[in-house]
Design a protein around this motif. Structure first.
Motif, mmCIF file in Angstrom:
data_model
loop_
_atom_site.group_PDB
_atom_site.id
_atom_site.type_symbol
_atom_site.label_atom_id
_atom_site.label_comp_id
_atom_site.label_asym_id
_atom_site.label_seq_id
_atom_site.Cartn_x
_atom_site.Cartn_y
_atom_site.Cartn_z
ATOM 1 N N THR A 40 -32.632 -16.680 36.547
ATOM 2 C CA THR A 40 -33.428 -15.965 35.544
ATOM 3 C C THR A 40 -34.825 -16.595 35.541
ATOM 4 O O THR A 40 -35.012 -17.697 36.073
ATOM 5 N N GLN A 43 -34.765 -20.148 34.207
ATOM 6 C CA GLN A 43 -34.175 -21.227 35.018
ATOM 7 C C GLN A 43 -34.839 -21.361 36.397
ATOM 8 O O GLN A 43 -34.281 -21.998 37.300
ATOM 9 N N SER A 96 -25.565 -13.630 33.948
ATOM 10 C CA SER A 96 -26.599 -12.663 34.362
ATOM 11 C C SER A 96 -27.015 -12.907 35.808
ATOM 12 O O SER A 96 -27.144 -11.963 36.599
ATOM 13 N N THR A 125 -14.437 -14.130 39.214
ATOM 14 C CA THR A 125 -13.865 -12.774 39.196
ATOM 15 C C THR A 125 -14.462 -11.863 40.285
ATOM 16 O O THR A 125 -15.626 -12.019 40.635
#
Ligand code: NAD
Length: 352
Positions: A40, A43, A96, A125
Motif C-alpha cells: 500500500t 507501507q 489488501s 487461502t
C-alpha cells in the motif's frame, strides 16, 4: 468419531523473527529473478527495505494496493507487471496487498511470495475478492494460493494497537465459523481452537505492550491457523453479512468483522452448542458471543456499525441482500432475526 473429509491446501510457511532475511533464498527456490514488490502507499518504505533484501532479484515496486482489490488498481498494476517483465510478485502488507498479488497471480499464474503484516489470513487461502462497479465478486482458484508465506514477527510490531485488535478479531472470525462449518472436521477444528486461543491471549498483552515479541508471535501464529481455517472449509452467516455490508456501504473490513461477529455467533448459538462450547473455552469465557463482545470492547474496539459509516436506514436492504444467494448456515436465516442481529450490531449492544 463421525466420518469426515479433510481438504488441505499446499503451503510452505517460514515463521519467526528476522525471517525476511531468507527472502532471497526463497526466491531462488522458486527460480524467480525479476520480482515485483507490492504494498500500500502507507507501507512503501517497508517495501523498500524488502527490495534491498532481494538485491538483484528486485525488478520494481507497485505501491498502490487498496482495500477490497478494485479491478482498476489491478489493471494498473498489470501494466507494471508487463513493462518490467516480472516473473514473480512479492506482497508485503495486509489483506489488501495480498489481494492485489492474488489478483495478478489469477491473471498471470506468476508465483507469489507473501510477507503478511496483519492478521487477516488471506495469504493462507485460494480465495480472491475483487471489486468492480461497487460489487465484490469472490473467485476460488489454485492459481490464487501463494507459493510461500514468510511470517516475520518483527514486521508486525508497527501494526497500531487498534488495528491489531480488529485484525486479530477478524482472524478469530474465520476460526469461529470453521468450527460450525458444513465441512467442519477434527483437523480444522484443532487449528480453529488453537488459533482463537492464541489470538485471545495475545491481544490484551499487545494492547498494553505493542512491542512484546512473544505476544506478537502468538498473534501471528494464531492468524495463520485462522487463515488456514478460512481456506479449508466454507464460511457461513457472519462472512456473508460482512461481504454484504462491505460491498453495500464500503465499511472498513476488520472493524466491521469485530462489530458483527458477536451477533452472528449469538444468532447461530442455538444451532451449534458444541462449537459454542469450544469457542468459549478458547476465549477463556463462559459464553462464546458475550466473550467475543467483551474481548473487543475491553480492548477499546468500536462495537457499533454506526460508527463505521453504515447508514441506519440500510439495515432492511442489507437483510434482503444477505438472504439472496445466502451461504449455507447452521441456523435457518429468518428476516426478523437478521434484522435484530444487525440492529444490535448497528448500535453496538452486547449480545443477550
Ligand atoms: P489492509 O491490508 O487494508 O491494511 C490496513 C492498513 O494497515 C493499510 O494501510 C496497511 O498498509 C497498514 N498496515 C498493514 N500492516 C501494517 C503494519 N504491520 N504496520 C503498519 N501499518 C500496517 O487490512 P487487512 O485487514 O489486513 O486486509 C483487508 C483486506 O483483505 C480486505 O479487502 C479483505 O476483503 C481482504 N481479505 C481477504 C481474504 C481472502 O482470503 N481473500 C481474507 C482476509 C481479508
Amino acid at each position: 468419531m463421525d466420518n469426515f473429509v479433510y481438504n488441505g491446501n499446499p503451503a510452505r510457511v517460514i515463521f519467526g523473527s528476522g525471517t525476511v532475511s531468507r527472502l532471497g533464498d526463497e526466491a531462488d527456490r522458486l527460480d524467480v529473478r525479476r520480482i515485483l514488490v507490492l504494498s500500500t502507499p502507507e507501507q512503501a518504505e517497508q517495501a523498500q527495505g524488502i527490495a534491498e533484501i532481494l538485491g538483484s532479484r528486485f525488478a520494481g515496486m507497485y505501491s498502490n494496493a487498496q482495500m477490497h482489490t478494485p479491478v482498476e488498481v489491478t489493471q494498473d498494476a498489470m501494466r507494471t507487471v508487463e513493462s518490467l517483465s516480472a516473473d514473480a510478485v512479492l506482497s508485503i502488507g495486509g489483506g489488501s496487498t495480498t489481494g492485489l498479488g492474488k489478483a495478478i497471480a489469477f491473471r498471470t499464474d506468476l508465483p507469489q511470495i507473501v510477507v503478511p503484516t496483519t492478521y487477516a489470513g488471506s495469504e493462507a487461502t485460494p480465495i480472491l475478492g475483487e471489486t468492480e462497479n461497487g460489487r465484490k465478486v469472490t473467485k476460488f482458484d489454485p492459481r490464487i494460493l501463494p507459493e510461500v508465506i514468510v511470517y516475520d514477527v518483527d514486521l508486525t510490531l508497527t501494526l497500531p494497537v487498534a488495528m491489531s485488535v480488529t485484525s486479530g478479531i477478524n482472524a478469530i472470525a474465520h476460526a469461529v465459523e470453521a468450527l460450525y462449518a458444513r465441512e467442519a472436521n477434527p483437523i480444522v477444528s484443532l487449528m480453529a481452537e488453537q488459533g482463537i486461543a492464541a489470538i485471545a491471549r495475545a491481544l490484551p498483552i499487545i494492547a498494553r505492550r505493542p512491542n512484546d515479541p512473544d505476544a506478537r508471535a502468538d498473534a501471528l501464529y494464531g492468524a495463520w491457523l485462522c487463515g488456514v481455517c478460512l481456506g479449508s472449509v466454507g464460511m457461513a452467516l457472519h462472512h456473508k453479512l460482512c461481504h454484504t455490508l462491505g460491498g453495500m456501504f464500503n465499511l472498513p473490513h476488520a472493524p466491521m468483522h469485530t462489530a458483527l461477529l458477536p451477533h452472528a455467533v449469538a444468532y447461530n448459538a442455538p444451532a451449534t452448542p458444541e462449537a459454542m462450547a469450544k469457542i468459549a473455552a478458547a476465549l477463556g469465557s463462559d459464553d462464546a458471543a458475550t466473550g467475543l463482545f467483551d474481548l473487543a470492547e475491553g480492548l477499546g474496539a468500536s462495537t457499533a456499525l454506526k460508527t463505521m459509516g453504515m447508514p441506519g436506514d440500510g439495515i432492511d436492504a442489507a437483510v434482503e441482500q444477505a438472504m439472496a444467494n445466502a451461504y449455507w448456515n447452521p441456523r435457518v436465516l429468518e428476516k426478523d432475526g437478521l434484522r435484530q442481529l444487525l440492529a444490535r450490531a448497528y448500535e453496538g449492544q452486547r449480545p443477550e
